[in-house]
Design a protein around this motif. Structure first.
Motif, PDB file in Angstrom:
ATOM      1  N   GLN A  30       0.824  -1.208   0.000  1.00 54.36           N
ATOM      2  CA  GLN A  30       0.000   0.000   0.000  1.00 54.36           C
ATOM      3  C   GLN A  30       0.857   1.256   0.000  1.00 54.36           C
ATOM      4  O   GLN A  30       0.535   2.247  -0.664  1.00 54.36           O
ATOM      5  N   PHE A  31       1.952   1.207   0.726  1.00 52.64           N
ATOM      6  CA  PHE A  31       2.866   2.355   0.804  1.00 52.64           C
ATOM      7  C   PHE A  31       3.494   2.629  -0.558  1.00 52.64           C
ATOM      8  O   PHE A  31       3.551   3.779  -1.014  1.00 52.64           O
ATOM      9  N   ILE A  32       3.963   1.584  -1.222  1.00 49.64           N
ATOM     10  CA  ILE A  32       4.636   1.740  -2.509  1.00 49.64           C
ATOM     11  C   ILE A  32       3.672   2.217  -3.587  1.00 49.64           C
ATOM     12  O   ILE A  32       4.044   2.994  -4.475  1.00 49.64           O
ATOM     13  N   GLN A  33       2.432   1.768  -3.522  1.00 49.16           N
ATOM     14  CA  GLN A  33       1.449   2.130  -4.538  1.00 49.16           C
ATOM     15  C   GLN A  33       1.019   3.595  -4.465  1.00 49.16           C
ATOM     16  O   GLN A  33       0.457   4.120  -5.422  1.00 49.16           O
ATOM     17  N   ASN A  34       1.288   4.236  -3.349  1.00 48.13           N
ATOM     18  CA  ASN A  34       0.955   5.655  -3.201  1.00 48.13           C
ATOM     19  C   ASN A  34       2.057   6.492  -3.844  1.00 48.13           C
ATOM     20  O   ASN A  34       3.190   6.500  -3.374  1.00 48.13           O
ATOM     21  N   PRO A  35       1.760   7.206  -4.923  1.00 49.08           N
ATOM     22  CA  PRO A  35       2.795   7.997  -5.622  1.00 49.08           C
ATOM     23  C   PRO A  35       3.448   9.059  -4.744  1.00 49.08           C
ATOM     24  O   PRO A  35       4.580   9.473  -5.014  1.00 49.08           O
ATOM     25  N   ASP A  36       2.759   9.494  -3.701  1.00 49.33           N
ATOM     26  CA  ASP A  36       3.334  10.502  -2.794  1.00 49.33           C
ATOM     27  C   ASP A  36       4.507   9.949  -1.992  1.00 49.33           C
ATOM     28  O   ASP A  36       5.295  10.707  -1.419  1.00 49.33           O
ATOM     29  N   ASN A  37       4.633   8.613  -1.946  1.00 52.29           N
ATOM     30  CA  ASN A  37       5.697   7.981  -1.154  1.00 52.29           C
ATOM     31  C   ASN A  37       6.916   7.612  -1.983  1.00 52.29           C
ATOM     32  O   ASN A  37       7.835   6.973  -1.469  1.00 52.29           O
ATOM     33  N   LYS A  38       6.940   7.985  -3.249  1.00 48.88           N
ATOM     34  CA  LYS A  38       8.059   7.624  -4.119  1.00 48.88           C
ATOM     35  C   LYS A  38       9.378   8.149  -3.554  1.00 48.88           C
ATOM     36  O   LYS A  38       9.517   9.327  -3.252  1.00 48.88           O
ATOM     37  N   GLY A  39      10.342   7.237  -3.383  1.00 50.31           N
ATOM     38  CA  GLY A  39      11.652   7.613  -2.855  1.00 50.31           C
ATOM     39  C   GLY A  39      11.710   7.676  -1.340  1.00 50.31           C
ATOM     40  O   GLY A  39      12.773   7.926  -0.767  1.00 50.31           O
TER      41      GLY A  39
END
Length: 258
Positions: free
Chosen positions: A161-170
């Motif tokens: 779920q964390f990775i799929q959120n674009p706001d969490n990239k990097g």
């Protein structure tokens, strides 16, 4: 038990030999990870059927291994489908050069087969036991297994779920179970095998079955799991700050930030 154990080991090595051939054809050695979980299901079901004992303890152990193996298989194949070779195997492909084929066969596929044989020992021995009556060990082991499954399955889901959120990239995952351990999924996997070992106490597995959870724990903490993944983030300042306050493996409350 000897014949069931021998045949199970032969099955494991034959199974990984097939995966090696497929890996050669598609030029992707990371498919060995896909075969890991389902391979345990294969050997657990085979040893139960081959021994033909169908005790309550054997059925319980086989069922738990099957649930874990199928979930892990589904998780990895969904994550890796149509993606390039995992960075670890890609690095070895470059490093090994002309020795790629023999080294991949021995150091990836046959080594995985060896470790699967060692780790699967308790469930094979449990299934080979003619009179494995259900006991307190079965209850305690099942409870430990459930705790491990909770950490692995929920940890994987939270990370997804964390990775799929674009706001969490990097960014680095630091919430949920990841707040208490940097590797809840690895902790969960090791814990489940401690549960299978406990279930096997009082069967043909006995105390010798401890080689299974000890092996998987050592591999995850010191060899192929935690070290390889954390090496990837060695230069990541956010991860290093996270690592300073978060338990490496066993879940615990985070330290106060300096």
């Amino acid at each position: 038990m000897n014949i069931v154990l021998k045949e199970s080991i032969i099955l494991i090595f034959a199974y990984f030999s097939v995966f090696f051939v497929v890996a050669l054809i598609i030029k992707n050695n990371s498919i060995v990870d896909i075969g890991w979980g389902i391979g345990f299901v294969l050997v657990a079901v085979y040893s139960l059927a081959r021994a033909g004992n169908y005790t309550q303890t054997g059925i319980l152990a086989t069922l738990l291994v099957t649930v874990w193996g199928i979930r892990l298989f589904y998780h990895i194949i969904k994550r890796n489908w149509k993606k390039p070779e995992d960075f670890r195997y890609a690095a070895w492909r470059k490093e090994w050069g002309k020795w790629l084929v023999p080294r991949a066969f021995l150091q990836i596929f046959m080594l995985q087969a060896f470790f699967m044989a060692v780790i699967a020992y308790p469930v094979i021995a449990i299934n080979a036991t003619e009179k494995a009556s259900f006991s307190i060990w079965g209850i305690l082991g099942a409870l430990v297994w459930i705790k491990g499954f909770y950490f692995e399955a929920l940890g994987d889901w939270q990370l997804k779920q964390f990775i799929q959120n674009p706001d969490n990239k990097g960014k680095i995952m630091k919430n949920g179970l990841w707040k208490y351990t940097r590797h809840p999924n690895y902790f969960g996997e090791a814990t489940m095998w401690w549960g299978i070992f406990i279930i096997g106490i009082g069967t043909d597995s006995g105390i010798l079955g401890i080689i299974s959870p000890l092996t998987i724990t050592i591999l995850l903490v010191f060899v192929s799991g935690v070290p390889m993944l954390e090496k990837k983030y060695a230069e990541n300042e956010e991860f290093q700050a996270y690592a300073r306050v978060t338990s490496k493996f066993i879940p615990w409350f985070p330290k106060k930030s300096e």
